[in-house]
Every structure is written in C-alpha cells, then in structure tokens.
Design an enzyme around this catalytic site. Structure first.
Site, short mmCIF file in Angstrom:
data_model
loop_
_atom_site.label_atom_id
_atom_site.label_comp_id
_atom_site.label_asym_id
_atom_site.label_seq_id
_atom_site.Cartn_x
_atom_site.Cartn_y
_atom_site.Cartn_z
N CYS A 125 0.80 -1.15 -0.13
CA CYS A 125 0.09 0.17 -0.08
C CYS A 125 0.94 1.29 0.10
CB CYS A 125 -0.86 -0.04 0.96
SG CYS A 125 -2.18 -1.40 1.18
N HIS A 268 -3.12 7.11 2.71
CA HIS A 268 -3.76 5.83 2.06
C HIS A 268 -4.99 5.35 2.75
CE1 HIS A 268 -4.11 1.73 1.15
NE2 HIS A 268 -3.74 1.41 2.28
N ASN A 298 -10.14 -0.26 0.51
CA ASN A 298 -8.81 -0.31 0.49
C ASN A 298 -8.26 -0.93 -0.80
OD1 ASN A 298 -5.88 -0.50 0.50
ND2 ASN A 298 -5.91 -1.41 2.69
N1 ACO Z 1 -17.38 -8.68 10.75
C1 ACO Z 1 -18.01 -8.81 12.05
N2 ACO Z 1 -17.02 -9.07 12.80
C2 ACO Z 1 -15.80 -9.30 12.50
C3 ACO Z 1 -15.26 -8.96 11.28
C4 ACO Z 1 -16.21 -8.51 10.20
N3 ACO Z 1 -15.89 -8.20 8.98
N4 ACO Z 1 -14.01 -8.93 11.28
C5 ACO Z 1 -13.37 -9.21 12.39
N5 ACO Z 1 -14.43 -9.48 13.25
C6 ACO Z 1 -14.72 -9.84 14.76
C7 ACO Z 1 -13.28 -10.64 15.30
O1 ACO Z 1 -13.51 -12.16 14.85
C8 ACO Z 1 -13.31 -10.30 16.56
O2 ACO Z 1 -14.49 -11.00 17.17
P1 ACO Z 1 -14.01 -11.86 18.51
O3 ACO Z 1 -13.75 -10.59 19.57
O4 ACO Z 1 -15.45 -12.75 18.75
O5 ACO Z 1 -12.85 -12.77 18.22
C9 ACO Z 1 -14.02 -8.70 16.67
O6 ACO Z 1 -14.72 -8.61 15.31
C10 ACO Z 1 -12.85 -7.66 16.85
O7 ACO Z 1 -11.90 -8.12 15.87
P2 ACO Z 1 -10.62 -7.07 15.84
O8 ACO Z 1 -9.62 -7.54 14.70
O9 ACO Z 1 -10.17 -6.86 17.33
O10 ACO Z 1 -11.35 -5.89 15.38
P3 ACO Z 1 -10.78 -4.29 15.01
O11 ACO Z 1 -11.62 -3.39 15.74
O12 ACO Z 1 -9.23 -4.24 15.30
O13 ACO Z 1 -11.18 -4.13 13.55
C11 ACO Z 1 -9.91 -3.88 11.51
C12 ACO Z 1 -10.54 -4.94 12.71
C13 ACO Z 1 -10.99 -3.14 10.62
C14 ACO Z 1 -9.38 -5.16 10.39
C15 ACO Z 1 -8.75 -3.10 11.83
O14 ACO Z 1 -7.89 -3.60 13.01
C16 ACO Z 1 -7.82 -2.47 11.12
O15 ACO Z 1 -8.40 -1.46 10.03
N6 ACO Z 1 -6.57 -2.69 10.86
C17 ACO Z 1 -5.98 -2.07 10.15
C18 ACO Z 1 -6.07 -2.68 8.63
C19 ACO Z 1 -4.96 -2.12 7.74
O16 ACO Z 1 -4.95 -0.81 7.75
N7 ACO Z 1 -4.60 -2.65 6.81
C20 ACO Z 1 -3.65 -1.98 5.87
C21 ACO Z 1 -3.42 -2.79 4.62
S1 ACO Z 1 -2.58 -1.98 3.52
C22 ACO Z 1 -1.72 -3.15 2.56
O17 ACO Z 1 -0.33 -3.11 2.74
C23 ACO Z 1 -2.30 -4.26 1.75
#
Ligand code: ACO
Length: 357
Positions: A125, A268, A298
């Site tokens: 990214c 980003h 994204n």
């Molecule tokens: N729908 C419903 N529930 C979900 C989903 C979903 N799509 N995804 C995860 N959950 C659940 C999990 O299983 C977890 O459940 P549990 O507590 O029963 O185990 C709960 O939601 C909380 O999960 P977390 O991972 O703690 O959720 P978080 O608030 O951290 O949000 C997210 C997840 C959106 C992915 C966040 O961490 C994030 O945006 N991180 C950064 C991602 C990013 O910027 N990536 C860049 C990629 S760039 C590249 O180089 C490709």
C-alpha cells in the site's frame, strides 16, 4: 517491440518535478457490505463502524491490473495533454501483477509509449508513494523528463473470501499521475521520507506457498503459488496510528510547513478510523481530509492517486494546492511526502470510471 532511447540529459535548470496530470479507473462490479454479509458472518454496521467502508469495486471478466492501469494512465495523459510516445518512464506500483515478470511493459505496449522504459515496483500500500519518489529521482538526476506513475491493484485475486477479517477491507482499482521536469524553484515534491521495517513483516503477508515438487531426474524444487492475504489487523492499526503521524511531522518539518498551511491531508485509504486519528493529531478539520473509503475500500497501491484524481476532477484540489500525503502497509513499509498539485484546473471532463453494475 519498443527500444528505449535514453532522453538527452535535461539541463540543470530543469531538475524540478511538476505533478501535471492525473487519472483513475475502476472496475464495473460494485459489491456492497450487504452483499458480503451473504458470504461471511458480518454486517454493514460492523464494517462501516470499524472501517468507514460501504462498498468496493471488484474486477471481473476482461478486467485486470493491465486494463485498469492502462485506463488510468490514458486519463492522466489526456489530462496533461500528452501523447504516450512523449513518455520516458513508466513505473507501475502493484502487488498483484498480471505477470510476475512485470506488468508495466504490458501497459507500455497498450499505451503505445514506445520511448518509455517500464517496470513494476512492489511496496504494497506504500507502492504508489515509493514509485512517485523513484520517478522524481530520475527527473531530478536529469536522465528522464516525463514520467507516468501508476498505482494499480487487484487484491480480490488474493483475498480469502471466507475470511471476514480481511475480505471486507479490499477493493480493486487504479490511479495514475504524470510528472514533468521543470525549474527547480517550481518543484512540486517539497519533501519526502520513506521507511521499511521487515522485522514486522509477519503482520501482513501475501506469502509464497511452500509446496515441494519432485522433478524427474532426482531433484526437488518448489512449486509456484501464494497463500491468500493474512493480516493481524490490530497490529497493523497500531503501526499506522503510531508511525504515520511521526513521518508526516518529519516531512512537514523538512518542507518548513505547519499542518495548517497544507490544503489537504491525503492518506492511504485503509480505515476511516486511521484517517480520523491522524487528522486529530495534526488538528486538521475533517473537511480537509480526503476520503473515498465509503465507495471503494482499500485499493492498496491505487488509493492515493485514485483519491487525488477524484478530488482534482471535482474541484476540491486546485492548482497550487499543497497536499500532505502518507502511504503505509505491508512490508512493513511507510512514508510521507508534501506535494503541490500543478495540473490543469477541473474541466468537468469524464473520468475512466465506468458505471457500476
Ligand atoms: N465482521 C464482523 N466481525 C468481525 C469482522 C467482520 N468483517 N472482522 C473481524 N470481526 C470480529 C473478530 O472476529 C473479533 O471477534 P471476537 O472478539 O469474537 O474474536 C472482533 O470482530 C474484533 O476483531 P478485531 O480484529 O479486534 O477488530 P478491530 O476493531 O481491530 O477491527 C480491522 C479490525 C478493521 C481490520 C482493524 O484492525 C484495522 O483496520 N486494521 C488496520 C488494517 C489496515 O490498515 N490494513 C492496511 C492494509 S495495507 C496493505 O499493505 C495491503
């Protein structure tokens, strides 16, 4: 076949970099959060509240990194009023190439950019920002005069569509800008910093799948193939909200600017909560933070040029405006730059965005 003839070195009074055109392209198919709820255990409410994403575009039959990159590139060339054969350099930032040997040459051929050398650059990214800085260095060195920088990804190829933690985040698309040599005192790349930390690479991977193959004749090799995207979302989130403000503060200091002097924050597009946290850290009002996460999610290397082009075409970004931009992602890799937009004012011309289906 094209033969690259190295341009005559540009004179020392043309070693600045002007950002003079942009373009974008998106696949036709729109997939909403509700559509994904039929696929995995998720909901529109969960996805919107955690990420700001409402929908994404996914490439279908006949669409690819090559087609999206070529459409975005054509739009950027038209925007600048250039012919493809004026280009010296094409850099395609992508992590989902159509061909691991390189997709940029396919784009070069499709454009008819006969004089341009074309190669891929992979930094997930952060790829567009890394590619922009790389192209700028060729221009500043005097060896190239006109460059096309594209960010294009089709991560839908590499998403595990049964993994709700990742499949809701990504979309496909492409964006492009064109850069031109100009007088050094008009240089639009006011400052940049690029960073990598491979020790945290395991947070976010699209890794080679280890599978052995016995070859007749008595030796064993590995077979090609990759695992789907795997991400520790919380670690990536913490990394982004910690490192992005640091690197942005550094480039603002390098450019001798305060955040309030910058017209737009262009990050980003990974997660609206990351955008909000960074904006708050710099006291940037929400209306000065560019975001299209709601529509496209994204799109990896494409997010920054795609967002820039949208804001240029709808008249938010005007000639002379300053943008503080930051890319971050797998690698881990990240970086920031202060950029000025020197392209044409909005003309209301059509973009390469097709209607969604
Ligand atoms: N729908 C419903 N529930 C979900 C989903 C979903 N799509 N995804 C995860 N959950 C659940 C999990 O299983 C977890 O459940 P549990 O507590 O029963 O185990 C709960 O939601 C909380 O999960 P977390 O991972 O703690 O959720 P978080 O608030 O951290 O949000 C997210 C997840 C959106 C992915 C966040 O961490 C994030 O945006 N991180 C950064 C991602 C990013 O910027 N990536 C860049 C990629 S760039 C590249 O180089 C490709």
């Amino acid at each position: 076949m094209s033969e690259h003839t190295v341009s005559p070195r540009s004179p020392a009074d043309l070693r600045g970099v002007a950002v003079v055109g942009s373009g974008r392209a998106l696949p036709r198919t729109r997939v909403s959060n509700d559509d994904l709820s039929a696929l995995v255990d998720t909901s529109d409410d969960w996805i919107r509240s955690r990420t700001g994403i409402g929908a994404r575009r996914l490439a279908g039959p006949g669409e690819s990194v090559t087609t999206m990159a070529t459409e975005a590139a054509r739009a950027a060339l038209n925007h600048a009023g250039w012919d493809a054969d004026q280009l010296d350099l094409i850099i395609l930032a992508t992590s989902s190439p159509d061909d691991l040997f390189g997709t940029a040459p396919r784009v070069q051929a499709a454009l008819g950019a006969h004089q341009a050398v074309a190669f891929d650059l992979t930094a997930a990214c952060s790829g567009f920002l890394f590619a922009l800085v790389t192209a700028a260095q060729y221009i500043r060195a005097g060896s190239m005069c006109r460059a096309l920088v594209i960010g294009a990804d089709q991560l839908s190829r590499w998403v595990d569509w049964t993994d709700r933690r990742t499949c809701v985040l990504f979309g496909d698309g492409a964006g492009a800008v064109v850069l031109e040599a100009c007088a050094p005192d008009r240089d639009d790349l006011l400052a940049f910093r690029l960073r990598s930390d491979g020790s945290r690479q395991a947070c976010l991977t699209l890794a080679h799948r280890e599978r052995l193959r016995d070859v007749q004749g008595g030796f064993t090799t590995e077979e090609g193939g990759f695992h789907p995207i795997a991400m520790n979302g919380q670690e990536v989130y913490k990394f982004a909200v910690r490192e992005v403000p640091i690197v942005l503060a550094q480039v603002l200091r390098d450019a001798d600017l305060e955040a309030r002097q910058v017209d737009w924050l262009l990050l980003h597009q990974a997660n609206q909560r990351i955008l909000d946290a960074v904006a708050e850290r710099f006291s940037v009002a929400p209306e000065r933070v560019l975001s299209n996460l709601e529509s496209y999610g994204n799109t990896s290397a494409a997010t920054i040029p795609l967002m820039l082009d949208e804001a240029v075409r709808d008249g938010r970004v005007q000639p002379g405006h300053l943008l503080a931009t930051s890319g971050f992602g797998a690698g881990l890799s990240w970086g920031a730059a202060v950029l000025r937009w020197s392209g044409p004012p909005p003309s209301g011309s059509a973009t390469a965005e097709p209607p969604s289906t």
